[in-house]
Design an enzyme around this catalytic site. Sequence first.
Site, PDB file in Angstrom:
ATOM      1  N   GLU A 117    -107.120 -22.206  26.004  1.00 52.05           N
ATOM      2  CA  GLU A 117    -106.500 -23.356  25.348  1.00 52.05           C
ATOM      3  C   GLU A 117    -107.377 -24.609  25.349  1.00 52.05           C
ATOM      4  O   GLU A 117    -107.283 -25.426  24.437  1.00 52.05           O
ATOM      5  CB  GLU A 117    -105.158 -23.676  26.021  1.00 52.05           C
ATOM      6  N   SER A 380     -79.093   3.328  -8.948  1.00 46.27           N
ATOM      7  CA  SER A 380     -78.063   3.115  -9.969  1.00 46.27           C
ATOM      8  C   SER A 380     -77.207   1.887  -9.724  1.00 46.27           C
ATOM      9  O   SER A 380     -76.449   1.490 -10.617  1.00 46.27           O
ATOM     10  CB  SER A 380     -77.163   4.349 -10.058  1.00 46.27           C
TER      11      SER A 380
END
Length: 735
Positions: A117, A380
Amino acid sequence: MRRERQQASSGKSSSAGKGSGASPKGEPPRWRVWMRRLIRWGLGLALVGAVAVAVAVGIAVQRIPSFEELKKSPAGQTIRIHAADGTVFLSLGPNYGRWLTLRETPQVMQDAMVAVEDRRFRYHPGVDPVGMARAAAVAVKNRGSGRRLQGASTITQQLARNIFLSNSYTWTRKMREMVLALALEWKFSKDELLELYLNKVYFGGGSYGIDAASRRFFGHSATEMSLSEAAVVAGLVKAPSRYSPTADAQAALGRAGVVLSVMVDAGVITQAQADSAEPANVQLAAETGQNSARYFTDWALPQLDMLIDEGSEALDVYTTIDLGMQRAATASIQANVPKGVQGALVALDRDGAVRAMIGGTDYVTSNYNRATQALRQPGSAWKLFVYMAALESGYKVDDEVVDEPVTINGWSPRNSSGRFSGAMTLRTAFAYSVNTVAAKLGDEVGFSAVANMARRFGITTPVNTHPSMVLGSAEVRAIDMTAAFAAVARKGVSVQPYGITKVTTADGRLLYQRPAERGQVLVDNWVAAGITDLLQTAVATGTGKAAQIGRPVAGKTGTTSSNKDGWFLGFSSGITTGVWMGRDDAKPVGGLQGGRAPAKAFADFMRVAVARRPVEAFDTEVKLPEWQLEEEDDAYFGAPEEGGGGLTDENGMPIELPYDSRPPQGDAPPAAPPQDDGPVLNQQWIEEQTGRRPPPENGAAPKAPPQTKAPAQPKVVVPPVVKAPPREPARTDGN
């Protein structure tokens, strides 16, 4: 003469000097003057800025709480989520472990965090000029890509943001973050800052601090953390959700490998130590069960960013979810979904309120929400838009169409039975999901008209206008399809799904109240009545019979080619529900048709969902506009194919219909029962089944008890059983 030549020469020289910008003899060039001025102004502004920053930092130092006070202050935001009845069913917020001093924290955890970091943490004053320059260079390189300035935040800046600021990305917030970071460095030592950071940083899953993260992911305190575990945890800070080992193990392991490499590069561990670490062998703590309502909250809560201003105070969020319906939805999916298959369900109230949402069979195993994120072909079920476009263009539900071979631009659709049944009404063609009729309708009204109808009803995913689109080749989301059916149930008025009704602070201050929305009229009410007629028939006599629940239901099945997806979408008593089933990898699933497991799941859920609601008959009375009241020439439809071909439903099962008992027309001989060609479609029986013609009084067909106690529900007449000849395996292309 000599003097005149000297004067002329002098004049030319002077003129040339003016043109070139040169200064009079003895004076510096103008650009140097301006350069000096710019430098003086820049130094002056820099001095003023430095004084301003110093003053701001000094003020911030005075306002920053003491180290002990910061240890006690909470981090993160607590959110209580209420169901529709006001019950709090979930609380989200910070989860804290034990506060660990730097001496108690394993050195590998400290080294991993600093290396990945902020490698220069011990050397900068809170803001790292080297890191900022590097980030600026990357930003210039990636300009125009829309990417944010990243990689310049130090551990101290992250700490300032976590404690005092929000995560919104603005230059104002960034400047405040830098000032606070300088103030923190002024007030606290490096060890104190690192201790605060390790105990307050967010690691995902609601966990703040390394001890909470260790207990959450590994089941033990951070004091016992190994190098492999430290690499996994340190890798979470960059993106807690993306790299969470419980959400995506491969991403977490890949990130842990990056952390180990960075630690080697920083010199805090050797290559041999990195090689001996095995993140893949880290034992993760068993997940506690989380109910399926998390699918709903994961969808609804991100919408808070658009509803209220960002803040850190505790919130009460009131939602639309009905916990009883949610439990019924969970049970219906788990009871009916085939093994190895995923399932999704969305239930909407009349105005779009989400009453239940299932995004998968197990939230703990997979939090991917298939109800709102997955894109699948509807089969469908897409015919909803085809038939609405046909009705809007002038077709009526009783108009006769012909089921026959058809080729459109080189495409020849097939029926699931592989046969053709000749003349039939639009109602019958829809009820039995006849592909050829849908293709002819789409070609007649225009495929762009069908696409436009889908767009009107809320389908936002790409829709093509190829002929095969009438059978549902476009990919859709389950929640969008459900909203489209809900708009039909609302008589053609738009429905926008929503999950949040109100947001307040913990002390009751109102931050948001959902306004009443009347919706937009999408189609005329006679179109909505016509398609509702068709949808009701599909459940009463057609492919959706498994969705019957003892009261009026309107709906449509959907099955894609090779049974990759099964759908049922329908509505009753004000609740519209969509069910989807299939594999995440889209592989075929034997026996998965919309009229089977999805329709059964729909019925199981709806019986509970509408149990306390009054029975409602559908408004299927079609009041046509004047332009449709004139008689039309029906020669377009042509003559029915002689002999018929037999119908099967979209599940491949034969439809048992009585023989045609209509009297002969003119001099034609009486129709003889077919021998081996399968049953002949009896239009009279269809009309009797749907209540549009009273049953014969001569006892030709025995009467059966009513299907439902609904006032307007038609009585069902059971026809004589006709055994169909053996059939080839059913094809479900497009159904």
